[in-house]
Design a protein around this motif. Structure first.
Motif, PDB file in Angstrom:
ATOM      1  N   ILE A 224       0.854  -1.184   0.000  1.00 54.96           N
ATOM      2  CA  ILE A 224       0.000   0.000   0.000  1.00 54.96           C
ATOM      3  C   ILE A 224       0.892   1.237   0.000  1.00 54.96           C
ATOM      4  O   ILE A 224       2.052   1.186   0.400  1.00 54.96           O
ATOM      5  CB  ILE A 224      -0.958   0.027   1.209  1.00 54.96           C
ATOM      6  N   THR A 225       0.354   2.350  -0.475  1.00 55.26           N
ATOM      7  CA  THR A 225       1.129   3.589  -0.544  1.00 55.26           C
ATOM      8  C   THR A 225       1.156   4.274   0.819  1.00 55.26           C
ATOM      9  O   THR A 225       0.400   3.921   1.738  1.00 55.26           O
ATOM     10  CB  THR A 225       0.517   4.558  -1.557  1.00 55.26           C
ATOM     11  N   THR A 227       0.044   7.209   1.434  1.00 57.68           N
ATOM     12  CA  THR A 227      -1.268   7.838   1.628  1.00 57.68           C
ATOM     13  C   THR A 227      -2.268   6.842   2.208  1.00 57.68           C
ATOM     14  O   THR A 227      -3.000   7.158   3.160  1.00 57.68           O
ATOM     15  CB  THR A 227      -1.796   8.400   0.302  1.00 57.68           C
ATOM     16  N   GLN A 228      -2.293   5.638   1.669  1.00 59.14           N
ATOM     17  CA  GLN A 228      -3.210   4.615   2.178  1.00 59.14           C
ATOM     18  C   GLN A 228      -2.876   4.245   3.617  1.00 59.14           C
ATOM     19  O   GLN A 228      -3.770   4.034   4.440  1.00 59.14           O
ATOM     20  CB  GLN A 228      -3.145   3.371   1.279  1.00 59.14           C
ATOM     21  N   TYR A 229      -1.602   4.176   3.914  1.00 56.05           N
ATOM     22  CA  TYR A 229      -1.161   3.852   5.276  1.00 56.05           C
ATOM     23  C   TYR A 229      -1.620   4.935   6.248  1.00 56.05           C
ATOM     24  O   TYR A 229      -2.167   4.640   7.321  1.00 56.05           O
ATOM     25  CB  TYR A 229       0.353   3.716   5.297  1.00 56.05           C
ATOM     26  N   LYS A 231      -4.107   6.992   5.931  1.00 58.23           N
ATOM     27  CA  LYS A 231      -5.567   6.971   6.045  1.00 58.23           C
ATOM     28  C   LYS A 231      -6.052   5.864   6.971  1.00 58.23           C
ATOM     29  O   LYS A 231      -7.171   5.936   7.494  1.00 58.23           O
ATOM     30  CB  LYS A 231      -6.196   6.807   4.664  1.00 58.23           C
ATOM     31  N   SER A 232      -5.219   4.866   7.194  1.00 56.88           N
ATOM     32  CA  SER A 232      -5.618   3.738   8.050  1.00 56.88           C
ATOM     33  C   SER A 232      -5.414   4.031   9.531  1.00 56.88           C
ATOM     34  O   SER A 232      -5.840   3.237  10.383  1.00 56.88           O
ATOM     35  CB  SER A 232      -4.818   2.490   7.664  1.00 56.88           C
ATOM     36  N   THR A 244      -1.726  13.839  -6.310  1.00 55.97           N
ATOM     37  CA  THR A 244      -1.567  12.832  -5.262  1.00 55.97           C
ATOM     38  C   THR A 244      -0.328  13.082  -4.412  1.00 55.97           C
ATOM     39  O   THR A 244      -0.147  12.447  -3.377  1.00 55.97           O
ATOM     40  CB  THR A 244      -1.480  11.422  -5.878  1.00 55.97           C
TER      41      THR A 244
END
Length: 280
Positions: A224-225, A227-229, A231-232, A244
């Motif tokens: 995962i990127t 950004t995804q990390y 957001k988690s 992005t």
């Protein structure tokens, strides 16, 4: 790294050795004495500077800090002179309004600030410096000759490895910026993120300019990127800008815990390519 870097630094200093002064039978006694006094003073100053430089070098390149310092960071092989207008253009669009609304008792921290050019530009825009917010520039290594004005106590420079800085003693920040800075280059991402989030006031904002795919987290054989990390993580509100690469991260609760990560792969580029895995 400490031994290599310090020895190179000392060799650099020795290249500036003071030459000997010659004399002939026509020189007067007074002139000879003056020459020897000048030589002695120059040698003493050179020795004192070498001792001071070696001490500074030893403080920066300690074994504890070396793990966080890439060759590119150590040699300042990146842009160190970005102006405020570049920050306003390149960061998330909300940055311009947020920074303009800071009051005199609020605080802006810039991670990887280089020569603090952006913050200096910003402070110069205040005719009355008492109305300007506090600004702290975090820079790994400044040029020896560079010493900016404090702008009536509004600008503070913190030099060295961010991971080793005593950030719990700092004034909390309302805005933190990182333009391809500490969070893009650190080898210990979770620690640097934890320190950064802890520095923010509640509802404080972290503005990142990142290379979105340079940092990846490998979880259960899936990548995962960054950004995804982010957001988690509970308590962080993450918003992307017009690209992005532009991230606005708002701290929505206190006592946020950043899940610990372990470095799996690090390729020293600009910015580096990093892969992490969750730390057990």
């Amino acid at each position: 790294m400490k031994i290599k870097s310090c020895s190179q630094f000392r060799r650099f200093l020795r290249s500036f050795a003071v030459p000997s002064f010659g004399h002939n039978h026509r020189s007067s006694t007074a002139r000879l004495i003056l020459r020897h006094l000048i030589l002695a003073t120059a040698l003493l100053l050179t020795f004192a500077f070498q001792v001071q430089a070696a001490d500074l070098c030893a403080q920066v390149f300690t074994p504890e800090k070396a793990a966080y310092i890439s060759e590119r960071v150590a040699k300042n092989k990146f842009v160190t002179n970005r102006h405020f207008e570049e920050y306003a253009r390149d960061l998330h669009p909300d940055f311009k309004n947020s920074i303009a609304n800071l009051t005199a008792n609020q605080h802006w921290i810039d991670l990887g600030a280089g020569k603090a050019t952006a913050q200096i530009d910003f402070l110069k825009s205040f005719a009355n410096k008492n109305q300007a917010p506090q600004a702290t520039a975090v820079a790994f290594k400044l040029d020896r000759w560079f010493k900016p004005s404090s702008y009536e106590g509004k600008l503070k420079i913190e030099e060295g490895a961010y991971e080793a800085m005593p950030t719990p003693t700092w004034k909390k920040a309302d805005i933190i910026t990182d333009v391809y800075g500490v969070l893009s280059y650190t080898a210990n991402l979770s620690q640097a993120l934890q320190k950064t989030i802890d520095l923010l006031n509640l509802e404080g904002e972290l503005y990142l300019l990142v290379s979105p795919y340079a940092t990846q987290i490998k979880i259960n054989n899936e990548h995962i990127t960054l950004t995804q990390y982010l957001k988690s993580i509970e308590g962080l509100k993450v918003e992307e800008g017009t690209t992005t690469s532009q991230l606005k991260i708002t701290k929505t609760k206190n006592n946020i815990q950043i899940p610990p990560l372990e470095l799996f792969r690090y390729t020293d580029q600009a910015p580096p390519l990093r892969t992490y895995t969750p730390k057990n």
